[in-house]
Write a protein that holds these residues in place. Structure first.
Motif, PDB file in Angstrom:
ATOM      1  N   ALA A 119       0.804  -1.226   0.000  1.00 26.96           N
ATOM      2  CA  ALA A 119       0.000   0.000   0.000  1.00 26.96           C
ATOM      3  C   ALA A 119       0.836   1.274   0.000  1.00 26.96           C
ATOM      4  O   ALA A 119       0.689   2.105   0.896  1.00 26.96           O
ATOM      5  CB  ALA A 119      -0.935  -0.010   1.220  1.00 26.96           C
ATOM      6  N   MET A 167       2.070   5.038  -0.810  1.00 28.07           N
ATOM      7  CA  MET A 167       1.380   6.288  -1.138  1.00 28.07           C
ATOM      8  C   MET A 167       1.891   6.767  -2.485  1.00 28.07           C
ATOM      9  O   MET A 167       3.086   6.633  -2.760  1.00 28.07           O
ATOM     10  CB  MET A 167       1.847   7.330  -0.115  1.00 28.07           C
ATOM     11  N   GLY A 211       8.948   4.017   1.958  1.00 26.73           N
ATOM     12  CA  GLY A 211       9.764   5.214   2.174  1.00 26.73           C
ATOM     13  C   GLY A 211       9.314   6.464   1.431  1.00 26.73           C
ATOM     14  O   GLY A 211      10.051   7.457   1.409  1.00 26.73           O
ATOM     15  N   ILE A 251       8.836  -1.788  11.130  1.00 25.83           N
ATOM     16  CA  ILE A 251       9.074  -3.034  11.859  1.00 25.83           C
ATOM     17  C   ILE A 251       9.451  -4.172  10.897  1.00 25.83           C
ATOM     18  O   ILE A 251      10.104  -5.142  11.298  1.00 25.83           O
ATOM     19  CB  ILE A 251       7.810  -3.400  12.687  1.00 25.83           C
ATOM     20  N   CYS A 289      12.532  -1.111  13.592  1.00 23.06           N
ATOM     21  CA  CYS A 289      12.025  -1.178  14.976  1.00 23.06           C
ATOM     22  C   CYS A 289      10.520  -0.965  14.991  1.00 23.06           C
ATOM     23  O   CYS A 289       9.933  -0.524  14.003  1.00 23.06           O
ATOM     24  CB  CYS A 289      12.704  -0.100  15.843  1.00 23.06           C
ATOM     25  N   ASP A 290       9.933  -1.275  16.142  1.00 25.19           N
ATOM     26  CA  ASP A 290       8.541  -0.894  16.365  1.00 25.19           C
ATOM     27  C   ASP A 290       8.492   0.642  16.332  1.00 25.19           C
ATOM     28  O   ASP A 290       9.449   1.304  16.776  1.00 25.19           O
ATOM     29  CB  ASP A 290       8.100  -1.415  17.740  1.00 25.19           C
ATOM     30  N   ILE A 343      -2.953  -0.473  17.932  1.00 24.39           N
ATOM     31  CA  ILE A 343      -1.836   0.271  17.311  1.00 24.39           C
ATOM     32  C   ILE A 343      -2.122   1.768  17.380  1.00 24.39           C
ATOM     33  O   ILE A 343      -1.258   2.576  17.744  1.00 24.39           O
ATOM     34  CB  ILE A 343      -1.633  -0.163  15.839  1.00 24.39           C
TER      35      ILE A 343
HETATM   36  C1  LIG Z   1       0.401   1.760   5.068  1.00 22.61           C
HETATM   37  S1  LIG Z   1       2.052   1.220   5.213  1.00 22.61           S
HETATM   38  C2  LIG Z   1       2.957   2.722   4.960  1.00 22.61           C
HETATM   39  C3  LIG Z   1       3.112   3.015   3.487  1.00 22.61           C
HETATM   40  C4  LIG Z   1       4.042   4.168   3.201  1.00 22.61           C
HETATM   41  N1  LIG Z   1       3.425   5.469   3.482  1.00 22.61           N
HETATM   42  C5  LIG Z   1       4.521   4.108   1.740  1.00 22.61           C
HETATM   43  O1  LIG Z   1       4.321   5.076   0.998  1.00 22.61           O
HETATM   44  O2  LIG Z   1       5.063   3.086   1.355  1.00 22.61           O
HETATM   45  C6  LIG Z   1       2.205   0.930   6.932  1.00 22.61           C
HETATM   46  C7  LIG Z   1       3.546   0.377   7.375  1.00 22.61           C
HETATM   47  O3  LIG Z   1       3.522   0.251   8.797  1.00 22.61           O
HETATM   48  C8  LIG Z   1       4.374  -0.831   9.162  1.00 22.61           C
HETATM   49  N2  LIG Z   1       4.031  -1.231  10.534  1.00 22.61           N
HETATM   50  C9  LIG Z   1       2.943  -1.903  10.962  1.00 22.61           C
HETATM   51  N3  LIG Z   1       2.988  -2.087  12.307  1.00 22.61           N
HETATM   52  C10 LIG Z   1       4.139  -1.487  12.746  1.00 22.61           C
HETATM   53  C11 LIG Z   1       4.728  -1.300  14.025  1.00 22.61           C
HETATM   54  N4  LIG Z   1       4.153  -1.770  15.125  1.00 22.61           N
HETATM   55  N5  LIG Z   1       5.877  -0.607  14.082  1.00 22.61           N
HETATM   56  C12 LIG Z   1       6.464  -0.138  12.975  1.00 22.61           C
HETATM   57  N6  LIG Z   1       5.972  -0.282  11.721  1.00 22.61           N
HETATM   58  C13 LIG Z   1       4.808  -0.946  11.606  1.00 22.61           C
HETATM   59  C14 LIG Z   1       4.115  -1.879   8.102  1.00 22.61           C
HETATM   60  O4  LIG Z   1       5.231  -2.766   8.002  1.00 22.61           O
HETATM   61  C15 LIG Z   1       3.917  -1.010   6.829  1.00 22.61           C
HETATM   62  O5  LIG Z   1       5.128  -0.915   6.118  1.00 22.61           O
END
Ligand SMILES: C[S@@+](CC[C@H](N)C(=O)[O-])C[C@H]1O[C@@H](n2cnc3c(N)ncnc32)[C@H](O)[C@@H]1O
Length: 388
Positions: free
Chosen positions: A179, A181, A209, A268, A294-295, A327
């Motif tokens: 997903a 952006m 990124g 993460i 990381c988280d 979350i």
């Molecule tokens: C909707 S995507 C972000 C897309 C981004 N804006 C892009 O253009 O590619 C959400 C991201 O949150 C990460 N994610 C989910 N839970 C997380 C956590 N607890 N800590 C860090 N990252 C997390 C997922 O791995 C995913 O890559």
């Protein structure tokens, strides 16, 4: 003698995605152009073909830059053919070139936009082969000359689409991850959040990124169009390579060489980070971004505050809403416990989930992301800002 004068200003329609017009208008005005008209997906200015080159290089929120060739009353496909065939296409399209036509049609007599495409294509090919004795090729490939037709009611407009493929495709996203952006949307979200590269930016949950890369481009004043080598205008007979190289040199001169304040991107998922790093490398900004696996709540923050911006999943396309609730609650905790003095931004398409953040929203900016209504929620993070 040529009829098509590249030094003449022509009405130029610059398109963008729904709800991004205010950001596009701001960019166009900052580039020194008077916006003459606008609607929910475009702004209109007067521009020479050389101006379109500059705009293709510098605009961050534009999708297409359309240089108007002709407008006319168009009650029927016959009228379309007649008017199109009277245009000096031989001055624009070389006889051995390839071009693509696409149409946006809203007129009662036409149900299928393939038909006006075909009529316009025939008019162009017939005109050129009558004059040059050779027919250019045409088809769906938008990587060479692209001609756009807008036909609304009994009015029609024909444009040279100066870019071809949409400008959102900057060329750096080789690994999209989940997903992602759109690049133009990410730039608009950063502009909306007031990011100008003068303070640090932290992007937890960075995915592939896009936000961090667009931030690095903004912070260094780099023209996003420099990342692309191919534009539709280059394939036309009007192309002025010297002017194009001058435009590129000027755009490069505008970029700042001193490193910007820190930009930190974390996720993460190691595959997301790998994608983000590779994309940043392709965009030439890898060295400006610190990547951390990381988280989100463990993301390191620089000492000096700035903008912490995140785009968590929102359950429409990924994950289940129930599993996302904790979350969002933890995003609120992270903001409150670690980000005092920062501006927080959350880009999400789920209002119910966003309530779980539990902090007072200082500003909501509406966006659309692939037909989903989204918001950038802004938080001024002071000590004790937990509220309604
Ligand atoms: C909707 S995507 C972000 C897309 C981004 N804006 C892009 O253009 O590619 C959400 C991201 O949150 C990460 N994610 C989910 N839970 C997380 C956590 N607890 N800590 C860090 N990252 C997390 C997922 O791995 C995913 O890559």
């Amino acid at each position: 003698m040529t009829i098509l004068d590249t030094d003449k200003k022509r009405l130029t329609r610059i398109t963008t995605s729904p709800l991004l017009t205010p950001f596009l208008r701001g960019e166009v005005a900052e580039a020194g152009y008077d916006v003459q008209d606008e609607d929910h997906v475009s702004v209109q200015i007067g521009a020479r073909l050389g101006d379109c080159m500059d705009l293709n290089l510098r605009l961050r929120t534009a999708l297409h830059i359309l240089w108007m060739l002709k407008r006319f009353r168009c009650p029927s496909p016959k009228a379309l053919y007649r008017h199109a065939a009277s245009f000096p296409w031989e001055e624009l399209i070389p006889p051995d070139a390839y071009f693509s036509v696409s149409s946006n049609v809203d007129t009662p007599t036409i149900r299928n936009s393939m038909y006006p495409n075909l009529v316009l294509k025939d008019a162009i090919v017939d005109r050129i082969s009558a004059r040059a004795g050779r027919r250019p090729d045409s088809g769906p490939d938008r990587s060479r000359i692209v001609i756009n037709l807008f036909w609304k009611g009994d009015r029609a407009w024909i444009y040279l689409n100066t870019n071809g493929r949409r400008l959102a495709d900057r060329g750096y996203r080789k690994m999209p991850h989940q997903a992602p952006m759109q690049e133009t949307l990410a730039a608009a979200v950063l502009i909306a959040a007031g990011y100008d590269g003068s303070a640090p930016l932290v992007n937890p949950m960075c995915g592939s990124g896009t936000l961090a890369i667009e931030a690095a481009l903004i912070a260094t004043g780099r023209a996003p169009g420099l990342l692309r080598a191919n534009y539709s205008f280059m394939h036309t007979k009007l192309h002025d390579e010297e002017r194009w190289q001058a435009a590129r040199r000027e755009a490069r001169k505008q970029s700042r060489s001193q490193p910007p304040p820190p930009i930190i991107a974390s996720d993460i998922d190691p595959r997301a980070l790998e994608a983000a790093r590779r994309n940043a490398r392709t965009a030439g900004v890898e060295q400006l971004i610190q990547f951390e696996q990381c988280d989100f709540a463990q993301t390191p923050l620089p000492g000096e505050p700035g903008l912490v911006i995140m785009n968590p999943e929102y359950g429409e396309r990924l994950g289940e809403i129930k599993t996302l609730e904790p979350i969002y609650a933890r995003i609120g905790d992270f903001f409150k416990q670690r980000c005092a003095g920062w501006k927080g931004g959350v880009f999400t398409g789920n209002r119910e989930l966003s309530k779980r953040i539990g902090l007072r929203v200082s500003r909501r900016v509406p966006f659309m992301n692939a037909h989903i209504e989204c918001r950038l929620l802004e938080y001024e993070l002071y000590e004790g800002s937990r509220g309604d």
